[in-house]
Design a protein around this motif. Sequence first.
Motif, short mmCIF file in Angstrom:
data_model
loop_
_atom_site.label_atom_id
_atom_site.label_comp_id
_atom_site.label_asym_id
_atom_site.label_seq_id
_atom_site.Cartn_x
_atom_site.Cartn_y
_atom_site.Cartn_z
N GLN A 282 0.81 -1.21 0.00
CA GLN A 282 0.00 0.00 0.00
C GLN A 282 0.85 1.27 0.00
O GLN A 282 0.36 2.35 -0.39
N PHE A 283 2.10 1.19 0.39
CA PHE A 283 2.96 2.36 0.28
C PHE A 283 3.13 2.77 -1.19
O PHE A 283 3.00 3.94 -1.54
N HIS A 284 3.40 1.77 -2.02
CA HIS A 284 3.55 2.08 -3.45
C HIS A 284 2.21 2.46 -4.07
O HIS A 284 2.15 3.38 -4.91
N ALA A 285 1.15 1.78 -3.67
CA ALA A 285 -0.16 2.13 -4.21
C ALA A 285 -0.52 3.58 -3.88
O ALA A 285 -1.09 4.30 -4.71
N THR A 286 -0.18 4.00 -2.68
CA THR A 286 -0.44 5.39 -2.28
C THR A 286 0.37 6.35 -3.13
O THR A 286 -0.13 7.39 -3.57
N ARG A 287 1.62 6.01 -3.35
CA ARG A 287 2.48 6.87 -4.17
C ARG A 287 1.89 7.06 -5.56
O ARG A 287 1.76 8.18 -6.06
N VAL A 288 1.52 5.97 -6.20
CA VAL A 288 1.00 6.03 -7.57
C VAL A 288 -0.29 6.84 -7.61
O VAL A 288 -0.48 7.70 -8.48
N ALA A 289 -1.20 6.57 -6.66
CA ALA A 289 -2.48 7.27 -6.65
C ALA A 289 -2.31 8.76 -6.39
O ALA A 289 -3.00 9.60 -7.01
N THR A 290 -1.41 9.12 -5.49
CA THR A 290 -1.22 10.53 -5.15
C THR A 290 -0.64 11.30 -6.33
O THR A 290 -1.13 12.39 -6.68
N VAL A 291 0.38 10.76 -6.97
CA VAL A 291 0.99 11.44 -8.12
C VAL A 291 -0.03 11.60 -9.24
O VAL A 291 -0.13 12.67 -9.86
N ALA A 292 -0.80 10.56 -9.50
CA ALA A 292 -1.80 10.64 -10.58
C ALA A 292 -2.87 11.67 -10.26
O ALA A 292 -3.30 12.44 -11.15
N ALA A 293 -3.33 11.71 -9.02
CA ALA A 293 -4.39 12.64 -8.65
C ALA A 293 -3.91 14.09 -8.74
O ALA A 293 -4.70 15.00 -9.08
N CYS A 294 -2.65 14.33 -8.42
CA CYS A 294 -2.11 15.70 -8.42
C CYS A 294 -1.65 16.16 -9.80
O CYS A 294 -1.44 17.37 -9.99
N ALA A 295 -1.48 15.24 -10.73
CA ALA A 295 -0.89 15.58 -12.03
C ALA A 295 -1.60 16.71 -12.76
O ALA A 295 -0.94 17.53 -13.41
N PRO A 296 -2.93 16.82 -12.72
CA PRO A 296 -3.58 17.91 -13.46
C PRO A 296 -3.38 19.30 -12.85
O PRO A 296 -3.77 20.29 -13.46
N PHE A 297 -2.81 19.38 -11.67
CA PHE A 297 -2.77 20.63 -10.93
C PHE A 297 -1.33 21.10 -10.70
O PHE A 297 -0.40 20.30 -10.61
N ASP A 298 -1.19 22.42 -10.57
CA ASP A 298 0.11 22.97 -10.17
C ASP A 298 0.34 22.76 -8.67
O ASP A 298 1.45 22.44 -8.25
N TYR A 299 -0.72 22.96 -7.89
CA TYR A 299 -0.65 22.80 -6.44
C TYR A 299 -2.00 22.28 -5.95
O TYR A 299 -3.02 22.41 -6.64
#
Length: 468
Positions: A357-374
Motif C-alpha cells: 500500500q505504500f507504493h499504491a499510495t504513491r501512484v495514486a497521489t501522483v496521478a491525482a495531483c498531475a492535473p494541478f500545479d498545487y
Amino acid sequence: MGALHELSAAELVAAYRDRAVSPVEATRAVLDHIAAWEPRLHALYLPRPEAALAAARESEARWRRGEPLGPIDGVPITLKDNIATRGDPTPLGTRAVPLSPAQADAPPAARVRESGAVLLAKTTMPDYGMLSSGLSSFHALARNPWDLRKTPGGSSAGAGAAAAAGYGPLHVGTDIGGSLRLPAGWCGIFTLKPSLGRVPIDPPYTGRAAGPMTRTVADSALLMQVLSRPDARDSMSLPWQDIAWGEFDAAPERLRGLRIGLLLDAGCGLPVQPAVRAAVEDAARAFERAGAVVEAMPPFFTRAMLDGMDHFWRMRSHVDMKALPEDARAQVLPYIRQWADSAAGLSADAMFRAASQFHATRVATVAACAPFDYVLSPTSPVVAFEAELPSPTNDPLRPLEHIAFTVPFNMSEQPAASINCGYTDEGLPIGLQIAGRRFDDLGVLKVARAWERIREPQRPWPTPLIEG
C-alpha cells in the motif's frame, strides 16, 4: 524594533549585521522568555542556557569581525529529540531507550552548527514518534500555547509548541506521516515537509523528512538554505541543487493562472470538522480572487491504503519491541504497546499486502495531483484535541484516522507545507496544507508566501500570561 524574542531570523541577522543587536542579547531575551513559558508548556529537552550563551558569544565575535559562518549565524534554534546531537542521548521520546550519547551530529544538526546557529535545546516528542500528540513516557506532557488544555500535535510536539510560543525563530522537526504539518497546523505556525531527500537525514527511511518549523515562510526559506546542504550519510538524498531559496518572496500575482486542486474529502479517516472545512473553503476563494483557477479534486486515498500503512508500522514496532528486554518494553506507553502487539497475528500474506500500500499510495497521489500545479486541503480534519490523549480517537486500533490528508505526500515524496488559514470560535488555529509536485519545494514556499500576503490579519501570538 519589537521584543528581541519576537524577531524573525531574517530580522535578527540584519540587526547583527548592523550591530543594532548582538547574538548574546538575542539569546538572553529568548532564554528569559522560555523561562516564563516552559514550566507549563514542556516543549524542551536538554535546555542548556550556559552553552547557548557561550555559542552566542562566539557568534558575536564573528559578527564583529564581519565573518559570520552562514546565513543563520547567531540565530537561536531548537532541534527535535530524534535528531542526534553529538555527546547527547537520543531517547526518541520513550523511557525504553538507553540514554547513550550520540557519536555524531545527525545531518540537520551538523548543518545548523556549521552555520553558527545558537542551539538552545532539543524539543520533546512522543514515544518513538508514533503519536500525533505530545504524550511521552520520557518527556513531560507537551501542551499547546494557544490553549494549555490542548495538544500541540506530534510527533514534532515540542517544536510546534516552541515556535508558537516564541522560543526563538527557528526549529527543526521530522515527518513520516504528518509529524511536521500536524503540529504546525494545530499551533498556527508554518512548516515545509520537503521533497524526500531534499534535506539529508540519518537514518533515512521511506517517507521520512526533516524540515523547518517557524512562524513565517521567510524563516523557513532561510533555514532551508542550511538544511538542504548535502550529506553523504543519507543514501536516499537527492543530488544537491543550488536552489534560490531567497527568491521565495512571491507577490499575490504569483497565484494568477495557477491551476489549484481543492481536496476537501481525504477519502477515509475522520470527517472534516465544519470550522476546518469553512476555513479551507475561504482560503480557496481567496486564491480564486487572486486569479488562480481552483477546481474541486475527488478523493484518491483509500481505507486499504491507510490500513496497509498502519498495519506495516504496527508490525515494525512489534518487531522492535519484541527485541527489547521485558523491563524496557514495559516502559513504553501502553497505547503504543497495544497498537504494536495487535500485529502479532498478521500473516506473511497480510504483511505483503500491507507493504504494497505504500507504493499504491504513491501512484495514486501522483496521478491525482498531475492535473494541478498545487493542491490545497486541510492539514488535518480536526483541530487540536485534549493534551492528555494520544490521538483524536484515543483508540489504538484506529490510531491514524487524522493523517489521511498528510501521509499521501510522504509516500509520493512531494513537498507539502502547512500554514495557518483561520481559527475556531474558541481561538484554535486551523492549518491549510499546500502540496506541490515532486522537487518543487521552492514553488510551494512561493505559493505559501503569496497566501501569507493575502490572508486575513492573524491573531497575536499567545503569551505566557494567557493560559487559554
